[in-house]
Design a protein around this motif. Structure first.
Motif, PDB file in Angstrom:
ATOM      1  N   VAL A  45       0.812  -0.891   0.112  1.00  0.00           N
ATOM      2  CA  VAL A  45       0.336   0.084  -0.029  1.00  0.00           C
ATOM      3  C   VAL A  45       0.527   1.340   0.220  1.00  0.00           C
ATOM      4  CG1 VAL A  45      -2.126   1.232   0.787  1.00  0.00           C
ATOM      5  CG2 VAL A  45      -2.017  -1.406   1.186  1.00  0.00           C
ATOM      6  N   LEU A  46       0.625   2.103  -0.803  1.00  0.00           N
ATOM      7  CA  LEU A  46       1.637   3.339  -1.128  1.00  0.00           C
ATOM      8  C   LEU A  46       1.188   4.824  -1.402  1.00  0.00           C
ATOM      9  CD1 LEU A  46       4.326   4.238  -2.211  1.00  0.00           C
ATOM     10  CD2 LEU A  46       3.814   4.065  -4.487  1.00  0.00           C
ATOM     11  N   THR A  47       1.819   5.433  -0.016  1.00  0.00           N
ATOM     12  CA  THR A  47       0.442   6.640  -0.186  1.00  0.00           C
ATOM     13  C   THR A  47       1.907   8.099  -0.162  1.00  0.00           C
ATOM     14  OG1 THR A  47      -0.856   5.930   1.859  1.00  0.00           O
ATOM     15  CG2 THR A  47      -0.374   8.291   1.603  1.00  0.00           C
ATOM     16  N   VAL A  48       1.199   8.901  -1.194  1.00  0.00           N
ATOM     17  CA  VAL A  48       1.841  10.127  -1.858  1.00  0.00           C
ATOM     18  C   VAL A  48       1.641  11.358  -0.918  1.00  0.00           C
ATOM     19  CG1 VAL A  48       3.092  11.317  -3.247  1.00  0.00           C
ATOM     20  CG2 VAL A  48       3.043   8.210  -4.026  1.00  0.00           C
ATOM     21  N   ARG A  49       2.064  12.041  -0.696  1.00  0.00           N
ATOM     22  CA  ARG A  49       1.596  13.421   0.107  1.00  0.00           C
ATOM     23  C   ARG A  49       2.561  14.376  -0.563  1.00  0.00           C
ATOM     24  NH1 ARG A  49       1.609   9.686   3.862  1.00  0.00           N
ATOM     25  NH2 ARG A  49       0.254   9.208   4.872  1.00  0.00           N
ATOM     26  N   LEU A  50       1.310  15.521  -1.349  1.00  0.00           N
ATOM     27  CA  LEU A  50       2.165  16.594  -1.300  1.00  0.00           C
ATOM     28  C   LEU A  50       2.081  17.418  -0.668  1.00  0.00           C
ATOM     29  CD1 LEU A  50       1.463  15.879  -5.803  1.00  0.00           C
ATOM     30  CD2 LEU A  50       3.203  15.895  -4.219  1.00  0.00           C
ATOM     31  N   THR A  51       2.666  18.569   0.010  1.00  0.00           N
ATOM     32  CA  THR A  51       2.665  19.401   0.495  1.00  0.00           C
ATOM     33  C   THR A  51       2.449  21.039  -0.288  1.00  0.00           C
ATOM     34  OG1 THR A  51       2.590  17.916   2.692  1.00  0.00           O
ATOM     35  CG2 THR A  51       3.089  20.500   2.743  1.00  0.00           C
ATOM     36  N   ARG A  73       1.949   5.794 -13.375  1.00  0.00           N
ATOM     37  CA  ARG A  73       3.179   5.405 -15.187  1.00  0.00           C
ATOM     38  C   ARG A  73       4.392   5.360 -14.499  1.00  0.00           C
ATOM     39  NH1 ARG A  73       2.576  10.427 -16.596  1.00  0.00           N
ATOM     40  NH2 ARG A  73       4.597  11.213 -15.486  1.00  0.00           N
ATOM     41  N   GLU A  74       4.532   5.883 -13.181  1.00  0.00           N
ATOM     42  CA  GLU A  74       5.541   5.848 -12.711  1.00  0.00           C
ATOM     43  C   GLU A  74       6.055   4.628 -11.385  1.00  0.00           C
ATOM     44  OE1 GLU A  74       9.095   7.652 -13.794  1.00  0.00           O
ATOM     45  OE2 GLU A  74       6.915   8.324 -14.806  1.00  0.00           O
ATOM     46  N   ILE A  75       5.239   3.915 -10.875  1.00  0.00           N
ATOM     47  CA  ILE A  75       5.226   3.279 -10.285  1.00  0.00           C
ATOM     48  C   ILE A  75       4.770   1.998 -10.591  1.00  0.00           C
ATOM     49  CG2 ILE A  75       5.105   2.836  -7.867  1.00  0.00           C
ATOM     50  CD1 ILE A  75       5.012   5.796  -7.052  1.00  0.00           C
ATOM     51  N   LEU A  76       2.956   1.829 -10.531  1.00  0.00           N
ATOM     52  CA  LEU A  76       2.223   0.687 -11.261  1.00  0.00           C
ATOM     53  C   LEU A  76       3.040   0.659 -11.928  1.00  0.00           C
ATOM     54  CD1 LEU A  76      -1.079   2.224  -9.597  1.00  0.00           C
ATOM     55  CD2 LEU A  76       0.583   1.376  -7.510  1.00  0.00           C
ATOM     56  N   THR A  78       5.364   0.076 -13.399  1.00  0.00           N
ATOM     57  CA  THR A  78       6.761  -0.521 -13.812  1.00  0.00           C
ATOM     58  C   THR A  78       6.878  -1.829 -12.472  1.00  0.00           C
ATOM     59  OG1 THR A  78       7.335   1.145 -14.591  1.00  0.00           O
ATOM     60  CG2 THR A  78       8.900  -0.256 -13.037  1.00  0.00           C
ATOM     61  N   PHE A  79       6.378  -1.174 -11.287  1.00  0.00           N
ATOM     62  CA  PHE A  79       6.476  -2.720 -10.623  1.00  0.00           C
ATOM     63  C   PHE A  79       5.112  -3.354 -10.441  1.00  0.00           C
ATOM     64  CE2 PHE A  79       9.044   0.740  -7.237  1.00  0.00           C
ATOM     65  CZ  PHE A  79       9.239   0.904  -7.952  1.00  0.00           C
ATOM     66  N   ASP A  80       4.062  -3.396 -10.414  1.00  0.00           N
ATOM     67  CA  ASP A  80       2.828  -3.958 -10.025  1.00  0.00           C
ATOM     68  C   ASP A  80       2.884  -5.255 -10.462  1.00  0.00           C
ATOM     69  OD1 ASP A  80      -0.044  -4.855  -8.656  1.00  0.00           O
ATOM     70  OD2 ASP A  80      -0.505  -4.531 -10.475  1.00  0.00           O
ATOM     71  N   HIS A  81       2.718  -6.542  -9.981  1.00  0.00           N
ATOM     72  CA  HIS A  81       2.803  -7.907 -10.617  1.00  0.00           C
ATOM     73  C   HIS A  81       4.145  -8.349 -11.375  1.00  0.00           C
ATOM     74  CE1 HIS A  81      -1.188  -7.308  -9.556  1.00  0.00           C
ATOM     75  NE2 HIS A  81      -1.696  -9.048  -9.751  1.00  0.00           N
ATOM     76  N   ARG A  82       4.530  -7.864 -10.470  1.00  0.00           N
ATOM     77  CA  ARG A  82       7.056  -8.060 -10.812  1.00  0.00           C
ATOM     78  C   ARG A  82       7.365  -8.691  -9.518  1.00  0.00           C
ATOM     79  NH1 ARG A  82       4.301  -5.583 -14.513  1.00  0.00           N
ATOM     80  NH2 ARG A  82       5.018  -4.584 -16.225  1.00  0.00           N
ATOM     81  N   ASN A  83       8.759  -9.469 -10.470  1.00  0.00           N
ATOM     82  CA  ASN A  83       9.518  -9.448  -9.391  1.00  0.00           C
ATOM     83  C   ASN A  83      10.443  -8.438  -8.723  1.00  0.00           C
ATOM     84  OD1 ASN A  83      12.270 -10.239  -8.648  1.00  0.00           O
ATOM     85  ND2 ASN A  83      11.219 -12.873  -8.474  1.00  0.00           N
ATOM     86  N   LEU A  84      10.480  -7.547  -7.995  1.00  0.00           N
ATOM     87  CA  LEU A  84      11.378  -5.861  -7.959  1.00  0.00           C
ATOM     88  C   LEU A  84      13.099  -6.820  -8.193  1.00  0.00           C
ATOM     89  CD1 LEU A  84       9.814  -4.927  -5.326  1.00  0.00           C
ATOM     90  CD2 LEU A  84       9.215  -4.212  -7.439  1.00  0.00           C
ATOM     91  N   ASN A  85      13.187  -7.736  -8.154  1.00  0.00           N
ATOM     92  CA  ASN A  85      14.796  -8.004  -7.617  1.00  0.00           C
ATOM     93  C   ASN A  85      14.996  -8.244  -9.572  1.00  0.00           C
ATOM     94  OD1 ASN A  85      14.215  -9.802  -5.891  1.00  0.00           O
ATOM     95  ND2 ASN A  85      15.936  -9.107  -4.936  1.00  0.00           N
ATOM     96  N   VAL A 104      12.862   5.509  -3.996  1.00  0.00           N
ATOM     97  CA  VAL A 104      12.802   4.853  -5.395  1.00  0.00           C
ATOM     98  C   VAL A 104      11.120   4.980  -5.808  1.00  0.00           C
ATOM     99  CG1 VAL A 104      12.665   2.947  -7.181  1.00  0.00           C
ATOM    100  CG2 VAL A 104      14.597   2.825  -5.711  1.00  0.00           C
ATOM    101  N   CYS A 105      10.725   4.915  -5.629  1.00  0.00           N
ATOM    102  CA  CYS A 105       9.385   5.305  -5.725  1.00  0.00           C
ATOM    103  C   CYS A 105       8.768   7.387  -5.301  1.00  0.00           C
ATOM    104  CB  CYS A 105       8.071   5.281  -5.064  1.00  0.00           C
ATOM    105  SG  CYS A 105       7.352   3.332  -4.688  1.00  0.00           S
ATOM    106  N   TRP A 106       9.889   7.671  -4.351  1.00  0.00           N
ATOM    107  CA  TRP A 106       9.893   8.927  -4.508  1.00  0.00           C
ATOM    108  C   TRP A 106      11.091   9.841  -5.398  1.00  0.00           C
ATOM    109  CZ3 TRP A 106      13.816  12.707  -3.794  1.00  0.00           C
ATOM    110  CH2 TRP A 106      13.625  13.732  -3.085  1.00  0.00           C
ATOM    111  N   GLN A 107      12.050   8.622  -5.451  1.00  0.00           N
ATOM    112  CA  GLN A 107      13.231   9.092  -6.537  1.00  0.00           C
ATOM    113  C   GLN A 107      12.716   9.174  -7.922  1.00  0.00           C
ATOM    114  OE1 GLN A 107      16.274   6.782  -5.751  1.00  0.00           O
ATOM    115  NE2 GLN A 107      17.135   7.635  -4.440  1.00  0.00           N
ATOM    116  N   ARG A 108      11.469   8.557  -8.563  1.00  0.00           N
ATOM    117  CA  ARG A 108      10.690   8.208  -9.248  1.00  0.00           C
ATOM    118  C   ARG A 108       9.637   9.466 -10.084  1.00  0.00           C
ATOM    119  NH1 ARG A 108      10.052   4.236 -12.410  1.00  0.00           N
ATOM    120  NH2 ARG A 108      11.010   2.710 -12.783  1.00  0.00           N
TER     121      ARG A 108
END
Length: 135
Positions: A45-51, A73-76, A78-85, A104-108
């Motif tokens: 579960v990923l929560t992204v906050r902008l202030t 586009r930047e995370i799901l 690429t990451f969803d239903h993948r083997n991260l390694n 990595v999510c932040w950097q993306r």
């Protein structure tokens, strides 16, 4: 006047916590079952906050639909239903711990957001374990 907005998304991914510079015994001692050579998965579960300050014309800190599209586009995608390694280039040389996944999510996301917006990422690996990264 700063306001924080947020968007929560979900993705499922497998990973293995492993340090290639260590012996199998040391990896097992440090990472336990998370070092399973056949990998294991999580429902993240990923929560992204902008202030920031709301725009005087729109009242938005940031359009939440745009934020949703950016996360997809930047995370799901690429990451969803993948083997991260194995499947995600970001983790070819980086151990995919929850801490590193959050960074990595932040950097993306960061390059796609205006500099005046503070970005924060919270990643829940389980119902009880989570990490936060603020850059």
């Amino acid at each position: 006047m700063n306001v924080t907005i947020g968007r929560t998304e979900h993705f499922n991914a497998a990973h293995r916590l492993h340090n290639t510079g260590w012996s199998d015994e040391q990896n097992t001692a440090v990472f336990g079952p998370c070092n399973n050579p056949n990998y294991h998965g999580h429902n993240y579960v990923l929560t992204v906050r902008l202030t920031g300050t709301p725009d005087p014309d729109t009242g938005y800190v940031y359009d939440l639909k745009r934020l949703s599209d950016l996360i997809k586009r930047e995370i799901l995608d690429t990451f969803d239903h993948r083997n991260l390694n194995l499947d995600v280039a970001d983790f070819r040389q980086l151990n995919p711990t929850a801490e590193n996944i959050a960074m990595v999510c932040w950097q993306r996301l960061r390059p796609h957001l205006a500099a005046h917006l503070a970005l924060s990422v919270t990643l829940h690996e389980t119902d009880r374990n989570f990490v936060e990264y603020h850059g």
